[in-house]
Design an enzyme around this catalytic site. Structure first.
Site, PDB file in Angstrom:
ATOM      1  N   ASP A 185      58.669   8.174   4.499  1.00  6.10           N
ATOM      2  CA  ASP A 185      59.685   7.442   3.742  1.00  6.10           C
ATOM      3  C   ASP A 185      60.466   8.446   2.917  1.00  6.10           C
ATOM      4  O   ASP A 185      59.901   9.392   2.360  1.00  6.10           O
ATOM      5  CB  ASP A 185      59.053   6.364   2.857  1.00  6.10           C
ATOM      6  CG  ASP A 185      57.989   6.904   1.912  1.00  6.10           C
ATOM      7  OD1 ASP A 185      58.333   7.279   0.773  1.00  6.10           O
ATOM      8  OD2 ASP A 185      56.804   6.953   2.300  1.00  6.10           O
ATOM      9  N   ASP A 190      60.026  -2.644  -2.403  1.00  7.14           N
ATOM     10  CA  ASP A 190      59.201  -1.662  -3.099  1.00  7.14           C
ATOM     11  C   ASP A 190      59.020  -2.151  -4.534  1.00  7.14           C
ATOM     12  O   ASP A 190      59.922  -2.061  -5.358  1.00  7.14           O
ATOM     13  CB  ASP A 190      59.916  -0.301  -3.061  1.00  7.14           C
ATOM     14  CG  ASP A 190      59.168   0.791  -3.820  1.00  7.14           C
ATOM     15  OD1 ASP A 190      58.111   0.513  -4.405  1.00  7.14           O
ATOM     16  OD2 ASP A 190      59.666   1.935  -3.826  1.00  7.14           O
ATOM     17  N   GLU A 224      56.563  -1.743  -7.739  1.00  9.29           N
ATOM     18  CA  GLU A 224      55.520  -0.857  -8.274  1.00  9.29           C
ATOM     19  C   GLU A 224      55.834  -0.532  -9.719  1.00  9.29           C
ATOM     20  O   GLU A 224      56.642  -1.198 -10.365  1.00  9.29           O
ATOM     21  CB  GLU A 224      55.450   0.413  -7.427  1.00  9.29           C
ATOM     22  CG  GLU A 224      56.794   1.155  -7.339  1.00  9.29           C
ATOM     23  CD  GLU A 224      56.683   2.494  -6.636  1.00  9.29           C
ATOM     24  OE1 GLU A 224      55.970   3.373  -7.170  1.00  9.29           O
ATOM     25  OE2 GLU A 224      57.318   2.669  -5.570  1.00  9.29           O
TER      26      GLU A 224
END
Length: 280
Positions: free
Chosen positions: A79, A168, A170
């Site tokens: 990534d 994503d 987090e």
């Protein structure tokens, strides 16, 4: 006395001329820092610089090395974001990397300026690829961020080479780990993003997260495991305990210090399984 004074002034002018150059070199060695937004502290990373796994090494291990027996059967991936800039995709392909995810967006205020070249470059060498969105639940709603993601590269087409988009979610690099949200409001934010992404693309988005963050910020909510593939972040020898609701992971980010550029990941299945995920 005139000549010594002239020499002294010459040295002063040289020093003054060189000082800005020296300062600019020093500043260029550091990550760009933006003026803090309300509630952010001086020294906070510039908005837009977040990327997958920024907090993983601080919470869920330092680096990982999966069982080498799975290397031949589980496709290797990377990534990338603007942090990598220009990527040597042919080198990655030659090393055995067959898929990639590229950061497309963050919040509703940032698009990766390298997204186009990274996204098309990975495909040009033969990789299956997809896009990811770095969530900032403290700036705008989940549905608005899903729309921004889809409108700026996060869409999906049934061409067999495009993986579903990734949320994503987090640690917040700009402030409070849970973006100032309660567990209930975080779950609601995520649900709104996922519902809008599904409505726009017809696909269930992948959720990238770490078990420790998920437990802290959602109370280890189990409600998405039946529909949304899990990309677990843990820098260790195994993925470890998964968040509630997921009996298995689909992707595993196991290190940020791999032998080649970008974070390194494994798909938990066969090459045919990866192509099936892309096909939908």
């Amino acid at each position: 006395m005139r000549r010594p004074m002239t020499a002294a002034f010459g040295r002063l002018r040289l020093y003054a001329t060189g000082l800005p150059v020296a300062l600019s070199i020093l500043l260029s060695l550091h990550q760009p820092i933006s003026p803090p937004s309300p509630g952010e502290s001086p020294g906070t990373p510039a908005r837009g610089t977040a990327r997958m796994g920024m907090g993983v090494a601080l919470h869920d291990g330092r680096t990982g090395s999966p069982d080498t027996r799975t290397a031949a059967t589980q496709p290797e991936g990377v990534d990338v974001s603007s942090h990598q800039r220009t990527v040597a995709w042919s080198t990655l392909w030659a090393s055995g990397v067959t898929w990639a995810y590229v950061k497309a967006t963050e919040g509703t205020y940032y698009t990766n300026p390298y997204y186009g070249s990274q996204y098309t470059g990975s495909r040009a060498v033969g990789m299956i690829r997809g896009a990811y969105h770095f969530a900032t639940p403290d700036t705008t709603g989940g549905a608005a961020q899903a729309d921004y993601f889809v409108d700026h590269g996060g869409g999906w087409t049934r061409d067999g080479t495009t993986l579903p988009g990734v949320l994503d979610i987090e640690w917040n690099p700009y402030g409070d780990a849970c973006f100032g949200r309660t567990k209930a409001s975080m779950i609601s934010w995520i649900a709104n993003f996922l519902a809008r992404y599904k409505a726009r693309t017809g696909r269930d988005a992948v959720i990238y997260t770490a078990t420790s963050w998920w437990t802290q910020c959602t109370g280890n909510y189990a409600g998405f495991g039946a529909t949304n593939p899990l990309w677990i972040a843990r820098y260790a020898a195994t993925p470890g305990t998964l968040p509630a609701g997921w009996p298995r992971h689909t992707f595993w980010q196991y290190t940020s210090t791999g032998p080649t550029v970008g974070d390194h990941d494994r798909f938990n299945g066969s090459p045919d399984g990866l192509r099936k995920l892309a096909t939908g």
